[in-house]
Design a protein around this motif. Structure first.
Motif, PDB file in Angstrom:
ATOM      1  N   TYR A   1       0.825  -1.211   0.000  1.00  0.00           N
ATOM      2  CA  TYR A   1       0.000   0.000   0.000  1.00  0.00           C
ATOM      3  C   TYR A   1       0.861   1.263   0.000  1.00  0.00           C
ATOM      4  O   TYR A   1       0.473   2.286  -0.576  1.00  0.00           O
ATOM      5  CB  TYR A   1      -0.939  -0.004   1.201  1.00  0.00           C
ATOM      6  CG  TYR A   1      -2.166  -0.853   1.002  1.00  0.00           C
ATOM      7  CD1 TYR A   1      -3.209  -0.419   0.183  1.00  0.00           C
ATOM      8  CD2 TYR A   1      -2.286  -2.095   1.606  1.00  0.00           C
ATOM      9  CE1 TYR A   1      -4.335  -1.195  -0.014  1.00  0.00           C
ATOM     10  CE2 TYR A   1      -3.411  -2.883   1.416  1.00  0.00           C
ATOM     11  CZ  TYR A   1      -4.436  -2.422   0.606  1.00  0.00           C
ATOM     12  OH  TYR A   1      -5.547  -3.205   0.410  1.00  0.00           O
TER      13      TYR A   1
ATOM     14  N   THR B   1      -9.552   4.725   6.219  1.00  0.00           N
ATOM     15  CA  THR B   1      -9.509   3.373   5.645  1.00  0.00           C
ATOM     16  C   THR B   1     -10.897   2.748   5.594  1.00  0.00           C
ATOM     17  O   THR B   1     -11.152   1.878   4.766  1.00  0.00           O
ATOM     18  CB  THR B   1      -8.572   2.474   6.463  1.00  0.00           C
ATOM     19  OG1 THR B   1      -8.986   2.484   7.840  1.00  0.00           O
ATOM     20  CG2 THR B   1      -7.135   2.961   6.370  1.00  0.00           C
TER      21      THR B   1
ATOM     22  N   ASP C   1      -8.780   0.567  12.234  1.00  0.00           N
ATOM     23  CA  ASP C   1      -8.931   1.531  11.137  1.00  0.00           C
ATOM     24  C   ASP C   1      -8.045   2.733  11.406  1.00  0.00           C
ATOM     25  O   ASP C   1      -7.604   2.962  12.536  1.00  0.00           O
ATOM     26  CB  ASP C   1     -10.386   1.985  10.992  1.00  0.00           C
ATOM     27  CG  ASP C   1     -11.267   0.910  10.384  1.00  0.00           C
ATOM     28  OD1 ASP C   1     -10.990   0.506   9.242  1.00  0.00           O
ATOM     29  OD2 ASP C   1     -12.215   0.469  11.056  1.00  0.00           O
TER      30      ASP C   1
ATOM     31  N   ARG D   1      -5.306   7.842   1.157  1.00  0.00           N
ATOM     32  CA  ARG D   1      -6.017   6.629   1.567  1.00  0.00           C
ATOM     33  C   ARG D   1      -5.099   5.415   1.503  1.00  0.00           C
ATOM     34  O   ARG D   1      -5.127   4.541   2.369  1.00  0.00           O
ATOM     35  CB  ARG D   1      -7.250   6.406   0.680  1.00  0.00           C
ATOM     36  CG  ARG D   1      -8.467   7.203   1.111  1.00  0.00           C
ATOM     37  CD  ARG D   1      -9.739   6.679   0.461  1.00  0.00           C
ATOM     38  NE  ARG D   1      -9.687   6.748  -0.999  1.00  0.00           N
ATOM     39  CZ  ARG D   1     -10.083   7.785  -1.704  1.00  0.00           C
ATOM     40  NH1 ARG D   1     -10.574   8.855  -1.084  1.00  0.00           N
ATOM     41  NH2 ARG D   1     -10.020   7.773  -3.019  1.00  0.00           N
ATOM     42  N   GLU D   2      -4.278   5.362   0.464  1.00  0.00           N
ATOM     43  CA  GLU D   2      -3.343   4.240   0.328  1.00  0.00           C
ATOM     44  C   GLU D   2      -2.332   4.211   1.468  1.00  0.00           C
ATOM     45  O   GLU D   2      -2.027   3.149   2.027  1.00  0.00           O
ATOM     46  CB  GLU D   2      -2.615   4.337  -1.015  1.00  0.00           C
ATOM     47  CG  GLU D   2      -3.492   4.144  -2.239  1.00  0.00           C
ATOM     48  CD  GLU D   2      -3.702   2.681  -2.576  1.00  0.00           C
ATOM     49  OE1 GLU D   2      -3.086   1.834  -1.910  1.00  0.00           O
ATOM     50  OE2 GLU D   2      -4.481   2.395  -3.496  1.00  0.00           O
TER      51      GLU D   2
ATOM     52  N   ARG E   1      -2.144   1.184   8.599  1.00  0.00           N
ATOM     53  CA  ARG E   1      -3.050   0.289   9.331  1.00  0.00           C
ATOM     54  C   ARG E   1      -2.472  -1.120   9.422  1.00  0.00           C
ATOM     55  O   ARG E   1      -2.465  -1.733  10.495  1.00  0.00           O
ATOM     56  CB  ARG E   1      -4.417   0.263   8.645  1.00  0.00           C
ATOM     57  CG  ARG E   1      -5.444  -0.619   9.334  1.00  0.00           C
ATOM     58  CD  ARG E   1      -6.819  -0.404   8.732  1.00  0.00           C
ATOM     59  NE  ARG E   1      -6.939  -1.028   7.427  1.00  0.00           N
ATOM     60  CZ  ARG E   1      -7.461  -2.235   7.231  1.00  0.00           C
ATOM     61  NH1 ARG E   1      -7.893  -2.936   8.254  1.00  0.00           N
ATOM     62  NH2 ARG E   1      -7.565  -2.729   6.022  1.00  0.00           N
TER      63      ARG E   1
ATOM     64  N   GLU F   1      -3.849   2.930   4.609  1.00  0.00           N
ATOM     65  CA  GLU F   1      -3.964   1.470   4.583  1.00  0.00           C
ATOM     66  C   GLU F   1      -2.626   0.825   4.947  1.00  0.00           C
ATOM     67  O   GLU F   1      -2.575  -0.154   5.694  1.00  0.00           O
ATOM     68  CB  GLU F   1      -4.419   0.991   3.203  1.00  0.00           C
ATOM     69  CG  GLU F   1      -5.888   1.179   2.907  1.00  0.00           C
ATOM     70  CD  GLU F   1      -6.754   0.162   3.639  1.00  0.00           C
ATOM     71  OE1 GLU F   1      -6.207  -0.655   4.416  1.00  0.00           O
ATOM     72  OE2 GLU F   1      -7.975   0.187   3.448  1.00  0.00           O
TER      73      GLU F   1
END
Length: 348
Positions: A138, A206, A186, A163-164, A170, A167
């Motif tokens: 990611y 996420t 999350d 967003r990537e 996370r 992730e």
């Protein structure tokens, strides 16, 4: 003093107390129950009375399996039994009152035979998982999605990249806290909606089922007070800690209960050389620190960012380990937001 001013004062005092003072015995007792004991028995759901009863039953079954060979040896021997020999439960009690060294050997062997496969299975489950490879995957995707446009093009062009990277962060954290598959964890990125820092909004998360870009009053958010302090903070049982003015509800959806309990707040702090008071030229020896956003990693289970011993220190321990592992992703987010997001001065 208005009600809003009173809340802000209590919120700032709560964050300062969490950052400057150790948790003490109350935190130790709660962490032992929610984190240490579940880890010892191999459960991520926490200890309940039903779970404790099951663990006790398993221990009794193990003891029974280990004692079976002794019972068989004492009962079915070829010696002639006396006429007045006890029977029933009295005979069983008599057997365990007259154990010798050979009996203890067989009992130990029974424990080894029954327990060794379980220990091997536990060791295999704790072997390195693919979470870190997913984090790198990611992270590479975040770099590839990062546009080459100038910074003044705004935040919309970098949302996919952010967003990537969330992730990736996370999965990195999931490996540390033992959340296999990342089902209960999350990550969320909050930024300021105005230059004065009066409002904040979720820029990326996420959990794609939740909305973003909904500005709310920043003073209602625990992330605001941590971000403007500039130090990371772990909230072990959100909304339930002693002295906390924050309720366990979603800040962006008033009245909706928050499904998460553990939250790690990581402020994104950027620095610039401070101008000299005499010449007006930037002085490299001093710097002005500003908060450009806050990353919140939250888990559905309490005390995920805690380990035994953390109650003796204000900052450090397991939270420091997570913070250091998250630092490459935080640096990427800071570089991406610089020039695009509002920066708010830290509270000294």
């Amino acid at each position: 003093m208005s009600r809003a001013d009173q809340f802000q004062r209590e919120a700032r005092a709560y964050v300062c107390s969490r950052l400057d003072r150790a948790g003490g015995w109350r935190e130790a007792a709660a962490g032992l129950w929610h984190r240490t004991l579940p880890d010892l028995v191999g459960s991520t759901r926490g200890i309940t009375f039903a779970g404790a009863a099951i663990v006790l039953l398993r221990a009794l079954l193990l003891a029974g399996a280990a004692s079976l060979s002794v019972f068989m040896r004492k009962t079915y021997n070829h010696e002639v039994q006396p006429a007045n020999a006890a029977d029933g439960w009295e005979a069983i009690l008599q057997i365990f009152q007259n154990l010798d060294s050979l009996d203890y050997f067989f009992m130990g062997l029974g424990v080894l035979v029954v327990g060794a496969p379980k220990l091997l299975d536990s060791w295999r489950r704790r072997s390195p998982r693919a979470d870190r490879r997913l984090a790198y995957k990611y992270f590479v995707g975040a770099v590839r999605r990062l546009p080459l446009n100038p910074a003044h093009d705004g935040l919309g062009v970098v949302e996919a990249s952010l967003r990537e990277v969330l992730e990736a962060l996370r999965y990195e954290v999931c490996e540390l806290i033992g959340d296999s598959g990342g089902k209960g964890t999350d990550a969320t990125l909050l930024v300021f909606s105005d230059p004065t820092g009066q409002r904040m909004e979720v820029l990326a998360r996420t959990d794609t089922s939740r909305p973003t870009r909904r500005p709310v009053d920043a003073h209602r958010l625990l992330a605001y007070y941590v971000g403007t302090d500039g130090r990371w903070m772990a909230e072990h049982h959100f909304g339930r800690a002693r002295g906390s003015p924050f309720k366990p509800v979603r800040a962006t959806s008033p009245g909706v209960p928050a499904p998460y309990k553990s939250i790690l707040f990581i402020p994104i702090v950027v620095s610039d050389p401070a101008p000299s008071s005499n010449t007006g030229v930037s002085d490299a020896a001093s710097a002005v620190d500003r908060c450009i956003g806050v990353v919140c990693v939250h888990s559905e289970k309490p005390y995920r960012f805690w380990r035994w011993g953390d109650h003796r220190q204000a900052l450090g321990g397991f939270g420091n380990i997570v913070f250091e592992r998250a630092s490459p992703y935080i640096a990427f987010i800071a570089h991406t937001l610089r020039g695009r997001a509002h920066e708010v001065a830290l509270i000294k």
